[in-house]
Design a protein around this motif. Structure first.
Motif, mmCIF file in Angstrom:
data_model
loop_
_atom_site.group_PDB
_atom_site.id
_atom_site.type_symbol
_atom_site.label_atom_id
_atom_site.label_comp_id
_atom_site.label_asym_id
_atom_site.label_seq_id
_atom_site.Cartn_x
_atom_site.Cartn_y
_atom_site.Cartn_z
ATOM 1 N N ALA A 24 28.171 12.707 -8.575
ATOM 2 C CA ALA A 24 27.109 13.352 -7.803
ATOM 3 C C ALA A 24 25.892 12.467 -7.614
ATOM 4 N N LEU A 25 25.608 11.582 -8.545
ATOM 5 C CA LEU A 25 24.362 10.820 -8.542
ATOM 6 C C LEU A 25 24.586 9.392 -8.059
ATOM 7 N N GLY A 26 23.702 8.922 -7.174
ATOM 8 C CA GLY A 26 23.726 7.539 -6.712
ATOM 9 C C GLY A 26 22.355 6.910 -6.814
ATOM 10 N N LEU A 27 22.305 5.637 -7.144
ATOM 11 C CA LEU A 27 21.062 4.870 -7.224
ATOM 12 C C LEU A 27 21.183 3.665 -6.298
ATOM 13 N N HIS A 28 20.097 3.311 -5.631
ATOM 14 C CA HIS A 28 20.144 2.167 -4.722
ATOM 15 C C HIS A 28 18.783 1.488 -4.687
ATOM 16 N N GLY A 29 18.802 0.181 -4.494
ATOM 17 C CA GLY A 29 17.570 -0.580 -4.417
ATOM 18 C C GLY A 29 17.731 -1.775 -3.504
ATOM 19 N N GLY A 30 16.630 -2.175 -2.868
ATOM 20 C CA GLY A 30 16.686 -3.311 -1.961
ATOM 21 C C GLY A 30 15.379 -4.074 -1.934
ATOM 22 N N LEU A 31 15.480 -5.379 -1.754
ATOM 23 C CA LEU A 31 14.323 -6.265 -1.631
ATOM 24 C C LEU A 31 14.595 -7.227 -0.486
#
Length: 304
Positions: free
Chosen positions: A201-208
């Motif tokens: 159910a849970l998603g994490l995302h990051g971008g630079l």
């Protein structure tokens, strides 16, 4: 230009989808609040973006992307900035994973319904997809509407790799040469991104990502970290509730600004590939996984 290009995109995409063996897509709706250094200035944003891909079953596929974003101050009736983008591509993937294709993109920026700048880009792309690795490259050119003496040539590469079943890393680099009758200015872009799904159910995302303008010694940077929650993870059609914190920072030798944004949204993945989607289209991470090939469009999307 926008209406005719958009009509052509929709016509071709509809014809391809009608004959496709598999169609998948993702759509994101977003609302954000921006905080500037002056706390008395309040700026909001509304976004809607979509991406569709039709697989024909013989290695041939067609892609469509479209979106719009409005940035405005609720305290005034003027000063609304509208950003729109359209894109279409056709690609062929061989049995060995090699891919070749071509793309068209259009970006426009309007202030209070008056056009500020519009661009069209066209180019070739190629890549390789196998065993969790997706490597893509492009070479193309762009023109600026009503500025006939300016042309842009571009080359870039982006990749993503599944480090594990629920963890993906991505990177993108590109170089753009903006030419007029007398000079050539270079703009370089670079980005890193990651997506992690600790549970179903849970998603994490990051971008630079950064855009560097050599001629003016200026840099535009964007950094974002977000999370998604699949409110329908036991069903067949995911519905993702998303939140993201984003910082945009512009620095130059004579000026600079920083904007912090909190963005709420809903993302709807569709088709067989839906279960793998956890990153909203309007996120900082998606701009690395699926970069805009037109530097003016990329800078405009990240500027605020």
């Amino acid at each position: 230009m926008k209406s005719s290009f958009g009509a052509a995109v929709m016509l071709i995409a509809s014809a391809a989808a009608a004959q496709a063996q598999d169609v998948s897509g993702v759509f994101s709706l977003g609302y954000g609040e921006n905080r500037l250094a002056n706390p008395s200035i309040r700026v909001n944003e509304n976004t809607i973006k979509g991406r569709v891909r039709a697989q024909m079953g013989n290695g041939l596929s067609f892609g469509l992307q479209a979106g719009g974003e409005r940035t405005y101050s609720p305290a005034t009736s003027s000063g609304a900035l509208d950003r729109e983008n359209f894109g279409i591509d056709a690609a062929f993937t061989a049995q060995n994973g090699g891919t070749v294709g071509a793309y068209l993109e259009s970006n426009s920026f309007d202030l209070d319904s008056s056009n500020l700048i519009s661009t069209n880009a066209v180019g070739l792309m190629g890549g390789y997809v196998a065993n969790g690795l997706s490597l893509k490259g492009f070479i193309g050119s762009a023109v600026v509407k009503d500025v006939p003496l300016v042309d842009i040539t571009a080359v870039g590469v982006n990749l993503s790799y599944d480090m594990a079943q629920n963890f993906t890393l991505g990177a993108a680099v590109s170089q753009h040469a903006i030419n007029n009758s007398t000079t050539t200015n270079t703009v370089n872009t670079f980005g890193l991104a990651a997506a992690y799904n600790p549970t179903a159910a849970l998603g994490l995302h990051g971008g630079l990502s950064s855009i560097d303008f050599d001629a003016t010694n200026a840099r535009l940077m964007e950094m974002g970290f977000g999370a998604s929650y699949n409110v329908n993870f036991n069903g067949t059609s995911p519905i993702l509730a998303t939140i993201e914190l984003v910082n945009n920072d512009f620095s130059a030798s004579t000026d600079g600004y920083s904007v912090d944004t909190i963005r709420l949204g809903v993302t709807l993945p569709l088709g067989r590939a839906a279960s793998k989607v956890s990153v909203p289209i309007n996120s900082a991470a998606d701009k690395v996984f699926q970069p805009i090939r037109n530097v003016i469009g990329a800078a405009g999307q990240a500027a605020f």
